[in-house]
Motif scaffolding. Structure first.
Motif, PDB file in Angstrom:
ATOM      1  N   GLY A 123      18.764 -21.004   1.037  1.00 16.75           N
ATOM      2  CA  GLY A 123      20.303 -20.150   1.566  1.00 16.75           C
ATOM      3  C   GLY A 123      21.250 -21.562   1.533  1.00 16.75           C
ATOM      4  O   GLY A 123      22.049 -21.188   2.839  1.00 16.75           O
ATOM      5  N   ALA A 124      21.440 -22.422   1.614  1.00 13.72           N
ATOM      6  CA  ALA A 124      21.318 -24.077   1.492  1.00 13.72           C
ATOM      7  C   ALA A 124      22.986 -23.703   1.156  1.00 13.72           C
ATOM      8  O   ALA A 124      23.067 -25.607   0.470  1.00 13.72           O
TER       9      ALA A 124
ATOM     10  N   ASP B 145      14.250 -31.646   2.060  1.00 11.57           N
ATOM     11  CA  ASP B 145      14.242 -31.554   3.772  1.00 11.57           C
ATOM     12  C   ASP B 145      14.734 -33.057   4.066  1.00 11.57           C
ATOM     13  O   ASP B 145      15.639 -32.938   5.307  1.00 11.57           O
ATOM     14  N   GLN B 146      15.006 -33.755   3.180  1.00  9.09           N
ATOM     15  CA  GLN B 146      16.010 -35.206   3.605  1.00  9.09           C
ATOM     16  C   GLN B 146      17.474 -34.957   3.737  1.00  9.09           C
ATOM     17  O   GLN B 146      17.495 -34.918   4.403  1.00  9.09           O
ATOM     18  N   MET B 147      17.469 -34.337   2.841  1.00 10.53           N
ATOM     19  CA  MET B 147      19.515 -34.326   2.153  1.00 10.53           C
ATOM     20  C   MET B 147      19.420 -32.989   3.334  1.00 10.53           C
ATOM     21  O   MET B 147      21.057 -33.148   4.149  1.00 10.53           O
ATOM     22  N   LEU B 148      19.107 -31.794   3.984  1.00  6.41           N
ATOM     23  CA  LEU B 148      18.698 -30.999   5.001  1.00  6.41           C
ATOM     24  C   LEU B 148      19.378 -31.583   6.451  1.00  6.41           C
ATOM     25  O   LEU B 148      20.002 -30.769   7.263  1.00  6.41           O
TER      26      LEU B 148
ATOM     27  N   MET C   4      19.045 -17.053  14.529  1.00 11.41           N
ATOM     28  CA  MET C   4      18.822 -18.042  13.444  1.00 11.41           C
ATOM     29  C   MET C   4      20.273 -17.576  12.577  1.00 11.41           C
ATOM     30  O   MET C   4      19.997 -16.927  12.012  1.00 11.41           O
ATOM     31  N   SER C   5      21.559 -18.683  12.994  1.00 10.57           N
ATOM     32  CA  SER C   5      22.829 -17.958  11.974  1.00 10.57           C
ATOM     33  C   SER C   5      22.010 -18.872  10.956  1.00 10.57           C
ATOM     34  O   SER C   5      21.243 -19.847  11.107  1.00 10.57           O
ATOM     35  N   PRO C   6      22.847 -18.358   9.874  1.00  8.15           N
ATOM     36  CA  PRO C   6      22.523 -18.688   8.759  1.00  8.15           C
ATOM     37  C   PRO C   6      23.585 -19.932   8.530  1.00  8.15           C
ATOM     38  O   PRO C   6      24.240 -21.130   8.970  1.00  8.15           O
ATOM     39  N   ARG C   7      22.398 -21.001   7.512  1.00  7.93           N
ATOM     40  CA  ARG C   7      22.586 -22.042   7.132  1.00  7.93           C
ATOM     41  C   ARG C   7      24.011 -21.912   6.741  1.00  7.93           C
ATOM     42  O   ARG C   7      24.306 -22.043   5.763  1.00  7.93           O
ATOM     43  N   ARG C   8      25.143 -23.388   6.527  1.00 10.58           N
ATOM     44  CA  ARG C   8      26.343 -24.077   6.452  1.00 10.58           C
ATOM     45  C   ARG C   8      25.654 -24.140   4.897  1.00 10.58           C
ATOM     46  O   ARG C   8      25.402 -25.304   4.787  1.00 10.58           O
ATOM     47  N   GLU C   9      26.172 -23.526   3.657  1.00  6.87           N
ATOM     48  CA  GLU C   9      26.379 -24.267   2.154  1.00  6.87           C
ATOM     49  C   GLU C   9      26.570 -25.853   2.036  1.00  6.87           C
ATOM     50  O   GLU C   9      27.320 -25.764   2.457  1.00  6.87           O
ATOM     51  N   LEU C  10      25.516 -26.108   1.463  1.00  2.00           N
ATOM     52  CA  LEU C  10      26.763 -27.742   1.014  1.00  2.00           C
ATOM     53  C   LEU C  10      27.301 -27.568  -0.076  1.00  2.00           C
ATOM     54  O   LEU C  10      26.982 -26.631  -1.016  1.00  2.00           O
ATOM     55  N   ARG C  11      27.558 -28.496  -0.190  1.00  2.00           N
ATOM     56  CA  ARG C  11      28.539 -29.097  -1.306  1.00  2.00           C
ATOM     57  C   ARG C  11      28.081 -30.286  -2.339  1.00  2.00           C
ATOM     58  O   ARG C  11      27.681 -31.652  -1.421  1.00  2.00           O
ATOM     59  N   LEU C  12      28.035 -29.747  -2.902  1.00  3.53           N
ATOM     60  CA  LEU C  12      27.902 -30.968  -3.733  1.00  3.53           C
ATOM     61  C   LEU C  12      28.654 -31.187  -5.500  1.00  3.53           C
ATOM     62  O   LEU C  12      28.925 -30.530  -5.791  1.00  3.53           O
ATOM     63  N   ASN C  13      29.250 -32.630  -5.432  1.00 10.15           N
ATOM     64  CA  ASN C  13      29.512 -33.378  -6.602  1.00 10.15           C
ATOM     65  C   ASN C  13      28.757 -33.873  -7.611  1.00 10.15           C
ATOM     66  O   ASN C  13      27.962 -34.948  -6.515  1.00 10.15           O
ATOM     67  N   THR C  14      28.858 -34.029  -9.026  1.00 11.56           N
ATOM     68  CA  THR C  14      28.067 -35.618  -9.090  1.00 11.56           C
ATOM     69  C   THR C  14      28.864 -36.795  -9.260  1.00 11.56           C
ATOM     70  O   THR C  14      30.446 -36.337  -9.695  1.00 11.56           O
ATOM     71  N   PHE C  15      28.602 -37.474  -8.575  1.00 12.61           N
ATOM     72  CA  PHE C  15      29.307 -39.239  -8.401  1.00 12.61           C
ATOM     73  C   PHE C  15      29.442 -39.827 -10.141  1.00 12.61           C
ATOM     74  O   PHE C  15      28.714 -40.106  -9.971  1.00 12.61           O
ATOM     75  N   GLN C  16      30.534 -39.975 -11.032  1.00 12.65           N
ATOM     76  CA  GLN C  16      30.860 -40.279 -12.098  1.00 12.65           C
ATOM     77  C   GLN C  16      31.638 -41.521 -11.890  1.00 12.65           C
ATOM     78  O   GLN C  16      32.645 -41.652 -10.917  1.00 12.65           O
TER      79      GLN C  16
ATOM     80  N   ASP D  46      22.707 -32.037   8.659  1.00  8.88           N
ATOM     81  CA  ASP D  46      22.522 -31.338  10.335  1.00  8.88           C
ATOM     82  C   ASP D  46      23.040 -33.104  11.247  1.00  8.88           C
ATOM     83  O   ASP D  46      23.727 -32.403  12.016  1.00  8.88           O
ATOM     84  N   GLU D  47      21.937 -33.751  10.882  1.00  9.08           N
ATOM     85  CA  GLU D  47      22.842 -34.862  11.306  1.00  9.08           C
ATOM     86  C   GLU D  47      23.706 -35.262  11.539  1.00  9.08           C
ATOM     87  O   GLU D  47      24.762 -35.886  12.839  1.00  9.08           O
ATOM     88  N   ALA D  48      24.045 -35.689  10.398  1.00 10.60           N
ATOM     89  CA  ALA D  48      25.998 -36.836  10.339  1.00 10.60           C
ATOM     90  C   ALA D  48      26.687 -35.478   9.845  1.00 10.60           C
ATOM     91  O   ALA D  48      27.658 -35.864  10.395  1.00 10.60           O
ATOM     92  N   ASP D  49      26.744 -34.078  10.397  1.00 16.86           N
ATOM     93  CA  ASP D  49      27.728 -33.118  10.376  1.00 16.86           C
ATOM     94  C   ASP D  49      29.042 -33.454   9.378  1.00 16.86           C
ATOM     95  O   ASP D  49      29.555 -32.721   9.165  1.00 16.86           O
TER      96      ASP D  49
END
Length: 457
Positions: free
Chosen positions: A421-422, A381-384, A1-13, A388-391
């Motif tokens: 690992g996300a 769970d919800q975010m990942l 199983m390939s490693p999960r791609r890390e999420l990018r996160l910004n705080t939106f202000q 995944d679904e919306a890419d």
């Protein structure tokens, strides 16, 4: 199983009492009323960097939301993105108290000139050590146009034609005016800059004209990281040509995924790679130690949403005067000069009719994007699942009650994502562009690179 791609996160202000959720400044634990103080921004920046967030993404709007009832009174009374302050001015203070986090600053090019704009953003890129991004927008509020002496804003597609002209001029200034080694700082010869290496820019466009040398020497990135928000048909074309990251909305994974595919196709059509543009989806997170606590917070926050202020925001985004509809009326699509993709998502692409009352709650319709509520495990769970679904590559996390909403993301959600690992456990070195996985400056495949000065052979 390939490693999960890390999420990018910004705080939106936003430099305003309320951002996407009107009225939450009235919550007794909220500090958004301090948006016009340096302490608000510096403390928030330190918290965001402690959580290793990629950036502080600052929204902006030029004008008042006056579509609702034909007046800006509802927005003003609710503090709904009004009053608002210049989002650029707190950046240097935040940079002083942080080392790594990036700054994505929204700036409306319609009322700017490339010559002065180039200097201001080059200066900010210097002062942040190369951590600046520019969210390119063209504006959609006629109130801003009237304030600037125009009767109406430019038509939707014409705004993008003007933006293309602006970008051609700004690339010439950022990429082509100063050679890298022009500024010598040679104390022995008393020569600061070699004039032969600072080149005159001539730009004679339909909307903007420039004749002069750029005023500021090149910054670490030269061109800041280019963000863009807009997924209308014309907006996607612009995004595919210019953006390195895009901000989009969508209240279902299929709607968001369709927007992502459109962006990737537009990038390929512009001669770039399909993943040359990072995609950030808006999202509202309400996370607590337990699911029950999180849902209690949601209900607590909900009681502070200002209905008239919220409808004033949505009226401005869609161009539809919602004061003329009842709470049980459904929205319908009509062509407007506002944010076309927002109304399309809420009407043409929605699985069920969107009623006015749906816009007044923590629902995907109200947020125009996903709502993530629950314990750290549940929210992760919800975010990942959405990613995944919306890419999508990551999320712009909309503030709710500050500072506790950001602190909960940093202290509860981020560790859960890291355990999976996300999400990263340390920042990369380098400029913002490098931290996001690119090169220090625009890649050769980007259209802006074509404007670099080429020395004669």
């Amino acid at each position: 199983m390939s490693p999960r791609r890390e999420l990018r996160l910004n705080t939106f202000q936003m430099a305003a009492p309320s951002h996407n959720w009107a009225g939450l400044w009235s919550h007794p634990r909220d500090n958004q009323t301090q948006y016009n103080t340096l302490a608000y921004w510096t403390e928030m920046a330190k918290t965001a960097e402690r959580g290793l967030l990629d950036g502080i993404f600052i929204a902006d709007v030029f004008g008042l939301y006056d579509v609702y009832g034909g007046s800006g009174d509802a927005a003003i009374a609710a503090g709904a993105q009004a009053p608002n302050a210049d989002p650029t001015l707190a950046i240097s203070a935040m940079a002083l108290v942080t080392q790594h986090i990036g700054f994505g600053v929204t700036a409306n090019l319609t009322y700017e000139h490339p010559f002065q704009f180039a200097r201001r953003f080059t200066t900010l890129d210097h002062l942040t050590g190369g951590r600046l991004g520019w969210n390119i927008v063209t504006g959609y509020l006629d109130s801003g146009a009237r304030g600037m002496g125009e009767s109406l804003n430019r038509d939707h597609d014409e705004r993008y034609e003007a933006a293309e002209d602006f970008m051609a001029a700004i690339y010439k200034l950022w990429e082509g005016s100063w050679e890298d080694d022009a500024a010598l700082r040679d104390k022995a010869r008393g020569l600061f800059t070699d004039p032969a290496k600072v080149h005159r820019i001539l730009h004679d466009g339909a909307y903007y004209k420039v004749d002069g040398r750029a005023l500021a020497e090149p910054s670490p990135q030269r061109t800041p990281v280019l963000y863009q928000a807009g997924t209308s048909a014309r907006g996607r074309v612009f995004c595919g040509r210019h953006a390195e990251a895009t901000f989009l909305n969508g209240q279902t994974p299929s709607i968001a995924g369709q927007a992502v595919r459109g962006v990737r196709e537009a990038a390929v059509a512009a001669g770039r790679g399909p993943r040359d543009v990072l995609t950030f989806l808006g999202g509202t997170v309400i996370v607590a130690k337990t699911s029950a606590e999180a849902h209690e917070l949601k209900e607590e926050y909900r009681r502070h949403i200002n209905a008239a202020g919220q409808l004033a925001l949505v009226s401005g985004w869609t161009g539809v005067d919602l004061s003329q509809l009842s709470l049980d009326d459904a929205l319908s699509f009509s062509k407007s000069n506002a944010i076309q993709s927002t109304l399309e998502n809420l009407t043409l692409k929605a699985k069920a009719p969107t009623r006015v009352r749906d816009l007044l709650d923590f629902t995907p319709a109200g947020a125009r994007a996903p709502i993530f509520v629950g314990s750290p495990v549940e929210v992760a769970d919800q975010m990942l699942a959405w990613a995944d679904e919306a890419d999508v590559d990551g999320f712009n996390l909309v503030r709710t009650v500050m500072p506790e909403s950001l602190e909960a993301i940093v202290d509860l959600l981020i560790p859960e994502l890291q355990n999976r690992g996300a999400f990263k456990t340390a920042y990369r070195e380098g400029t913002l562009r490098e931290k996001l996985g690119g090169t220090a400056r625009l890649p050769d495949s980007h259209p802006g690179a074509a404007y670099r000065h080429r020395s004669a052979p």
